[in-house]
Design a protein around this motif. Sequence first.
Motif, PDB file in Angstrom:
ATOM      1  N   MET A  70      47.316  45.075  22.703  1.00 48.85           N
ATOM      2  CA  MET A  70      48.696  44.891  23.120  1.00 48.85           C
ATOM      3  C   MET A  70      49.619  45.847  22.375  1.00 48.85           C
ATOM      4  SD  MET A  70      50.500  41.307  23.772  1.00 48.85           S
ATOM      5  CE  MET A  70      49.745  40.642  22.316  1.00 48.85           C
TER       6      MET A  70
ATOM      7  N   ALA B 131      54.520  44.193  27.545  1.00 52.95           N
ATOM      8  CA  ALA B 131      53.066  44.072  27.638  1.00 52.95           C
ATOM      9  C   ALA B 131      52.585  43.840  29.060  1.00 52.95           C
ATOM     10  CB  ALA B 131      52.597  42.916  26.750  1.00 52.95           C
ATOM     11  N   ASP B 132      53.418  43.230  29.887  1.00 50.66           N
ATOM     12  CA  ASP B 132      52.962  42.930  31.245  1.00 50.66           C
ATOM     13  C   ASP B 132      53.346  44.014  32.245  1.00 50.66           C
ATOM     14  OD1 ASP B 132      55.585  42.383  30.866  1.00 50.66           O
ATOM     15  OD2 ASP B 132      55.667  40.692  32.236  1.00 50.66           O
TER      16      ASP B 132
ATOM     17  N   ASP C 187      50.446  48.465  33.268  1.00 49.61           N
ATOM     18  CA  ASP C 187      49.549  49.030  34.261  1.00 49.61           C
ATOM     19  C   ASP C 187      50.290  49.998  35.176  1.00 49.61           C
ATOM     20  OD1 ASP C 187      46.594  47.974  35.458  1.00 49.61           O
ATOM     21  OD2 ASP C 187      47.834  49.221  36.757  1.00 49.61           O
TER      22      ASP C 187
ATOM     23  N   ARG D 266      49.611  50.961  37.994  1.00 50.27           N
ATOM     24  CA  ARG D 266      49.578  50.665  39.419  1.00 50.27           C
ATOM     25  C   ARG D 266      50.700  49.741  39.858  1.00 50.27           C
ATOM     26  NH1 ARG D 266      43.742  48.434  39.592  1.00 50.27           N
ATOM     27  NH2 ARG D 266      44.460  47.857  37.531  1.00 50.27           N
ATOM     28  N   LEU D 267      51.416  49.178  38.888  1.00 53.40           N
ATOM     29  CA  LEU D 267      52.490  48.246  39.234  1.00 53.40           C
ATOM     30  C   LEU D 267      53.623  49.002  39.897  1.00 53.40           C
ATOM     31  CD1 LEU D 267      53.121  45.653  36.440  1.00 53.40           C
ATOM     32  CD2 LEU D 267      52.480  45.280  38.808  1.00 53.40           C
TER      33      LEU D 267
ATOM     34  N   SER E 191      47.233  40.184  53.576  1.00 53.47           N
ATOM     35  CA  SER E 191      47.830  41.048  52.566  1.00 53.47           C
ATOM     36  C   SER E 191      47.503  40.556  51.159  1.00 53.47           C
ATOM     37  CB  SER E 191      49.348  41.107  52.742  1.00 53.47           C
ATOM     38  OG  SER E 191      49.923  39.883  52.357  1.00 53.47           O
ATOM     39  N   GLY E 192      46.628  39.541  51.098  1.00 54.29           N
ATOM     40  CA  GLY E 192      46.158  39.081  49.799  1.00 54.29           C
ATOM     41  C   GLY E 192      47.209  38.400  48.964  1.00 54.29           C
ATOM     42  N   ARG E 193      47.871  37.430  49.578  1.00 49.40           N
ATOM     43  CA  ARG E 193      48.817  36.658  48.777  1.00 49.40           C
ATOM     44  C   ARG E 193      48.444  35.186  48.759  1.00 49.40           C
ATOM     45  NH1 ARG E 193      53.580  38.181  46.889  1.00 49.40           N
ATOM     46  NH2 ARG E 193      54.065  40.388  47.037  1.00 49.40           N
ATOM     47  N   GLY E 194      47.210  34.899  49.108  1.00 47.89           N
ATOM     48  CA  GLY E 194      46.727  33.509  49.021  1.00 47.89           C
ATOM     49  C   GLY E 194      47.246  32.678  50.146  1.00 47.89           C
TER      50      GLY E 194
ATOM     51  N   TRP F 241      47.212  38.284  28.448  1.00 50.02           N
ATOM     52  CA  TRP F 241      47.122  39.740  28.276  1.00 50.02           C
ATOM     53  C   TRP F 241      46.165  40.090  27.148  1.00 50.02           C
ATOM     54  CZ3 TRP F 241      47.981  42.894  31.874  1.00 50.02           C
ATOM     55  CH2 TRP F 241      49.001  42.679  32.801  1.00 50.02           C
TER      56      TRP F 241
ATOM     57  N   ARG G 295      42.940  42.340  27.818  1.00 49.87           N
ATOM     58  CA  ARG G 295      42.825  43.625  27.124  1.00 49.87           C
ATOM     59  C   ARG G 295      41.550  43.670  26.295  1.00 49.87           C
ATOM     60  NH1 ARG G 295      48.549  44.521  27.491  1.00 49.87           N
ATOM     61  NH2 ARG G 295      48.505  45.318  29.604  1.00 49.87           N
TER      62      ARG G 295
ATOM     63  N   LYS H 290      40.946  45.494  34.145  1.00 53.54           N
ATOM     64  CA  LYS H 290      41.964  46.195  34.919  1.00 53.54           C
ATOM     65  C   LYS H 290      42.613  45.241  35.898  1.00 53.54           C
ATOM     66  CE  LYS H 290      39.903  50.769  34.724  1.00 53.54           C
ATOM     67  NZ  LYS H 290      38.476  50.450  34.509  1.00 53.54           N
ATOM     68  N   ILE H 291      43.572  44.477  35.410  1.00 51.73           N
ATOM     69  CA  ILE H 291      44.351  43.588  36.270  1.00 51.73           C
ATOM     70  C   ILE H 291      45.788  44.093  36.201  1.00 51.73           C
ATOM     71  CG2 ILE H 291      45.077  41.218  36.678  1.00 51.73           C
ATOM     72  CD1 ILE H 291      42.196  41.153  36.783  1.00 51.73           C
ATOM     73  N   PRO H 292      46.358  44.491  37.344  1.00 49.05           N
ATOM     74  CA  PRO H 292      47.694  45.092  37.282  1.00 49.05           C
ATOM     75  C   PRO H 292      48.760  44.124  36.784  1.00 49.05           C
ATOM     76  CG  PRO H 292      46.988  44.811  39.557  1.00 49.05           C
ATOM     77  CD  PRO H 292      45.805  44.508  38.704  1.00 49.05           C
ATOM     78  N   SER H 293      48.717  42.878  37.234  1.00 47.60           N
ATOM     79  CA  SER H 293      49.742  41.921  36.829  1.00 47.60           C
ATOM     80  C   SER H 293      49.112  40.540  36.758  1.00 47.60           C
ATOM     81  CB  SER H 293      50.891  41.925  37.839  1.00 47.60           C
ATOM     82  OG  SER H 293      51.665  40.764  37.685  1.00 47.60           O
TER      83      SER H 293
ATOM     84  N   ALA I  13      45.214  37.988  45.801  1.00 51.91           N
ATOM     85  CA  ALA I  13      45.566  39.402  45.898  1.00 51.91           C
ATOM     86  C   ALA I  13      44.576  40.292  45.155  1.00 51.91           C
ATOM     87  CB  ALA I  13      46.974  39.630  45.358  1.00 51.91           C
TER      88      ALA I  13
ATOM     89  N   GLN J 188      37.802  42.030  40.311  1.00 48.98           N
ATOM     90  CA  GLN J 188      38.900  41.526  39.479  1.00 48.98           C
ATOM     91  C   GLN J 188      38.844  40.009  39.365  1.00 48.98           C
ATOM     92  OE1 GLN J 188      42.057  43.339  41.712  1.00 48.98           O
ATOM     93  NE2 GLN J 188      42.383  44.920  40.180  1.00 48.98           N
TER      94      GLN J 188
END
Lengths: 416, 278
Positions: free
Chosen positions: A1, A11-12, A15, A17-18, A413-416, B142, B146, B151-154, B161, B166
């Motif tokens: 971290m 910390a969140d 990534d 890709r966000l 769309s993968g939102r559950g 986190w 880590r 590799k989890i974006p959020s 999702a 993952q």
Amino acid sequence: MAESTVVKTSADQLDERLIANASDPLGILRAFWARLRGGDLGSLPVVFGLVVISIVFYVKEPVFLSSRNLVTITQFAAPVGIIALGIVLVLLLGEIDLSVGSVSGASAAVMAVQIVNSGRPVIVGIVAGMLVGVVVGLVYAFLYTKLGVPSFVFSLAGLLAFQGVLLYVLGSDGTINLPSDSWLLDFARFKFLTGTASYVLVVLIGLAFLASRLLSQRSRTKAELSAPSTVSILVKAGLLTGGLAYLTYYLNIGRGWSYLWLFFAALVVAMDFALRRTRWGRHVFAVGGNEEAARRSGIKVTRIYLSVFVGCSTLAAVGGILGAAQLTSVSQATGTTDTNLTAIAAAVIGGTSLFGGRGSAYSAMLGILVLVSISSGLNLIGVDSSVRFMVTGGVLLLAVAIDSVSRRARSSSGRG
Amino acid sequence: MTTTPHQDAPTREGGEPGDPREVVLSLSGIHKRFGAVQALTDVRLEVAAGEVVALVGDNGAGKSTLVKVIAGVYQPDSGDIELAGRRVKVGGPRQAQDLGIATVFQDLALCDNLDVVANLFLGQERVKGGAIDEVAMEVEAWRLLRSLSAKIPSVRIPIAALSGGQRQTVAIARSLVGKPKVVMLDEPTAALGVAQTAEVLNLVERLRDNGLGVILISHNMADVQAVADRIVVLRLGRNEAEFYTDEVTTTDLVAAITGASDNVVASRAARGKEQAHG
């Protein structure tokens, strides 16, 4: 971290890709739009529906949006809204309770008999009526968890049986009038929060919102997580307080906020907190989402079912008691089919999924507002109740269709 | 019955210097019977800290039963389970978790409608003043992810999702929340793509490097040989063989699993060879 990045990133948000971490207004809008396209509609359809309903009825009959009418709508929406709140709970588990109307009628009848026929104090009558709800919930939970009877079946049986109980308890009289001098009737019919007190309440709500958001912001910043900016919190709190203050001003032209509605709103807020911020609520969502996963995580699934069935029936009893107090009497028609289906429809229209694991306490409030508004508006423009039923049916169908479509969008769309 | 290499708790020929591995979980003489079926007969298994033990065997070999015995789902009819040298009784799944035995089930057991944090701490939520302490849980989430270089974006997106790999990562990370000593992975790479399988195998190695004992159940010989230190073969509810991964060929392994050296064809071939030599 403790990665030593040059620009300090929460910390969140590390990534790369966000995408949705833009904090400027445009970014927030874009994230919101992406969420909608992904089928995460939340309460947007029902809010949109309320706006459309308001406009349509206002154009036809301006009295619809008069302060007086809005006061009436909120006051009469509350009892069935409380029943719908219980329905939200069972729906979250992916179950159904078709008997809430009958249970509410039976509870009201038991209360009336205690107060009027047996001459006991009002509070004894209320407790007796609520106990009916508790016992019914316990029996349902036993049938479901021990015998494995589907909820559809035992609640259908309950729908019939408790209508019978209502008739039996009322006996030959058919109708019991509640004493007009009791505080319960006073509370349900004539108590309104108006004037300074109402504005004080609005300010207190605004401050409570602000304080909780600021506290959460501070603890998140301390933990090096991303937090909403102080400005956005202030704007939200300002909008909330301003909106409520305007509504209060407008309703105060009439009689103001009814105590009944405030009681319902307090129940909704408490239930929302219980569902989102307590272990119990988290476990309700987990059982509704994947019962087997919940069981393997060590969640006592049986207890969750028990608490939810008891909660639903008890809320139905409370709704029935307050509804009876509002109408000053219990009759053979109390809590019959209309109440049943209105409560269930309200929860679904408000955005709680029929498929379990998705929904919120606020859906009971929004849903019942839609339904009561529709029936009030149709009454005002002088439409027959036959049309009212058809319109309500159509709205329910629309709500379920939206639920199904958004569920499909979510899974693609993968939102559950 | 074939020859059983490393009959007793295997001490490696030559031994690895400076490798006093501490045995964390040890089962011996486990018997389990279902009605007329003897599912497990005198089964033993040992796992050391920082070791990956693969449990392989054909369908019906007793792998799942053994896993469930360790996870506390079944009670063995007889036999000893020792955890860090102490005899224990695993009375139920909850107790297994408390003892430090974590299981990642084959069918994941995640809630699609909840986000990553909620799933990681499901059933073990951190509570502060009656309410769920989301901040503490997110920070810990986190840290866990880590530590697995996951590799989890959020962690605030619903499980639905996430990709299969993952999700498996989340499931494995969840097993670490209770700070376990032993992690059991039931078919962690089944139904995963090539890259995702590699991701999960990396994860298994990271668990081992973190000093955990890992039991890996798999049908995939390539995966087993890629990450396991030791391979335990079960057949028809018995210990069939035990190998060190670097000393065994796939053919040997498959032979032990299927009992290929225990049939008419094999014995005929062996006889023919003997005659040819003789």
